[in-house]
Motif scaffolding. Structure first.
Motif, mmCIF file in Angstrom:
data_model
loop_
_atom_site.group_PDB
_atom_site.id
_atom_site.type_symbol
_atom_site.label_atom_id
_atom_site.label_comp_id
_atom_site.label_asym_id
_atom_site.label_seq_id
_atom_site.Cartn_x
_atom_site.Cartn_y
_atom_site.Cartn_z
ATOM 1 N N GLN A 1 -3.476 5.469 7.150
ATOM 2 C CA GLN A 1 -3.595 4.262 6.317
ATOM 3 C C GLN A 1 -3.887 3.030 7.178
ATOM 4 N N LEU A 2 -3.225 2.977 8.348
ATOM 5 C CA LEU A 2 -3.411 1.813 9.236
ATOM 6 C C LEU A 2 -4.809 1.759 9.821
ATOM 7 N N SER A 3 -5.454 2.911 9.923
ATOM 8 C CA SER A 3 -6.796 2.936 10.524
ATOM 9 C C SER A 3 -7.860 2.483 9.518
ATOM 10 N N GLU B 1 0.853 -1.203 0.000
ATOM 11 C CA GLU B 1 0.000 0.000 0.000
ATOM 12 C C GLU B 1 0.883 1.246 0.000
ATOM 13 N N PRO B 2 0.751 2.126 -0.964
ATOM 14 C CA PRO B 2 1.563 3.343 -0.963
ATOM 15 C C PRO B 2 1.104 4.315 0.137
ATOM 16 N N VAL B 3 2.048 4.921 0.854
ATOM 17 C CA VAL B 3 1.731 5.916 1.896
ATOM 18 C C VAL B 3 2.699 7.081 1.790
ATOM 19 N N THR C 1 4.368 10.101 9.652
ATOM 20 C CA THR C 1 3.705 9.186 10.590
ATOM 21 C C THR C 1 2.187 9.320 10.536
ATOM 22 N N ASP C 2 1.707 10.563 10.425
ATOM 23 C CA ASP C 2 0.250 10.760 10.380
ATOM 24 C C ASP C 2 -0.359 10.022 9.187
#
Ligand code: F0G
Length: 419
Positions: free
Chosen positions: A416-418, A404-406, A410-411
């Motif tokens: 993305q993790l949420s 998954e591109p991010v 950190t935000d």
């Protein structure tokens, strides 16, 4: 019949060399092993097997890896890169889910070049040196070419490989290339490549190291010997069944030979021999067809297709050795779909073990046969996984999840993790 489990140990013929000779499985003709190059019988073109005047017992085995079994091989040592001694993994979740008494995975992907072919090459290249041949050659769906290139270069010999264009996994071509093989990409399938290499070999252009070469199968016998020693150590009994992917049926033939020799040596009861169970992809399943039809011969499939490119083979050259192996041990053969192979590849990976698609066919086949009730819940089973995951990175990536591109903060990662 020479390939029966109850066959007697043969008498040593005059043309034996230090207790070793070649024998035709069809007409029984015998040949000196290292005087001339030959792959099949001069008289009837039948397949050859290596025979020994003396067969070892388990007590004779000593050391580590393939050459631990030197007393079951034509030489005391070979051109070695420390092949064999591969793990026999426990896989508790798969064992539970498939529903057998015990399930172990013999992971041949842990060999030096990442497949079981190394076991055959350490012996085959040693024999090539004995014969004094020049160029070594093979046709290959990939793994044989990687092993031939590595062992050939180790032995200081020239290597030539013929590959079906566009049908060999990236890792395997990279290996053959870096180890210095001359690579010819043939506009045809594996079986066409093998036809050509056999012609080249018959014309004296190269020494053939496909599994038609009886010495290669001697090295591959050690897979069976390791599995048996592993099960005897852990369960005090040999496995009820060994499930393996089938292409040219070299391993099926080699394991059967290992068991026959143990029976002849009085080390294994005929009734205890593991049931050899072959698995092919639905799109390349001539052995399964022959077993299902109770046929004496295997029909060559001209059009073969499967994402398990290692076993994309329509003409299993070792069928005359492997069919009796499956039948005499009470085994069977089964075909699985590419989807079933991919699912099995994921499930094996879920136990931390990375295998290439062809290897996963063994677990897919076991799962199918257990569901059909052909395999019982009280069986102890070994599944052979023949090659490493990294051999075919494209298949692994396709079977796994998408990266998954991010953004680089950190935000953004937390967001993305949420999701
Ligand atoms: N699994 C893998 C990963 C293989 O590479 C092969 C054969 C097989 C199974 C089939 O074994 O021929 O003994 O029945 N690969 C050959 C090659 C054909 O060229 O690398 P088999």
């Amino acid at each position: 019949m020479s390939l029966s489990l109850s066959a007697e140990q043969p008498d040593e013929p005059a043309d034996a060399d230090d207790g070793v000779w070649l024998e035709c499985i069809e007409c029984g003709d015998t040949f000196a092993p290292f005087d001339d190059v030959r792959y099949t019988c001069d008289e009837c073109d039948g397949l050859l097997e290596v025979r020994y005047a003396e067969l070892p017992t388990f007590d004779d085995f000593d050391g580590h890896g393939v050459w631990r079994y030197a007393d079951a091989l034509p030489f005391a040592e070979g051109v070695s890169i420390q092949e064999g001694a591969t793990p026999l993994y426990e896989v508790p979740r798969l064992e539970d889910e498939i529903g057998v008494e015990a399930l172990r995975i013999k992971h041949e992907g842990m060999n030096p070049t990442g497949s079981f072919k190394d076991r055959g090459m350490t012996v085959g290249v040693r024999v090539a040196k004995e014969l004094g041949v020049g160029r070594l050659a093979c046709a290959s769906t990939g793994n044989t070419s990687a092993a031939l290139a590595a062992y050939g270069s180790r032995g200081g010999m020239e290597t030539l490989v013929l590959l079906p264009a566009g049908k060999v996994a990236a890792g395997k071509i990279a290996q053959a290339s870096l180890h210095g093989a001359r690579i010819l990409e043939v506009d045809g399938n594996f079986d066409a490549c093998l036809d050509i290499v056999q012609e080249l070999a018959n014309q004296g252009e190269a020494y053939l190291l496909n599994s038609l070469n009886p010495f290669r199968l001697e090295g591959q016998k050690t897979i069976g010997l390791e599995i048996l020693e592993g099960f005897l150590a852990d369960y005090d009994a040999v496995p009820d069944r060994i499930v393996l992917p089938v292409g040219n049926a070299g391993n099926t033939s080699a394991l059967y030979k290992a068991f026959r020799e143990l029976v002849q040596a009085g080390e294994l009861d005929e009734d205890d021999v593991p049931k050899l169970t072959g698995v092919q992809a639905e799109g390349a399943a001539p052995m399964v067809e022959a077993i299902e039809n109770d046929a004496d011969e295997v029909r060559r499939w001209d059009d073969v297709e499967t994402r398990a490119t290692a076993i994309r083979i329509g003409n299993p050259v070792n069928a005359p050795k492997a069919l009796p192996g499956i039948r005499e041990t009470g085994g069977t053969a089964v075909a699985v779909s590419d989807e079933e192979i991919t699912e099995a590849q994921r499930d094996i990976a879920g136990e931390g073990i990375g295998v290439e698609p062809a290897s996963a066919a063994s677990i897919a086949g076991l799962r199918k046969l257990r569901a059909e009730g052909v395999v019982d819940d009280d069986e102890r089973v070994a599944c052979l996984t023949t090659g490493h995951l990294l051999k075919d990175p494209d298949a692994a990536a396709a079977a796994g999840s998408e990266p998954e591109p991010v953004p680089a903060d950190t935000d953004g990662v937390l967001e993305q993790l949420s999701e």
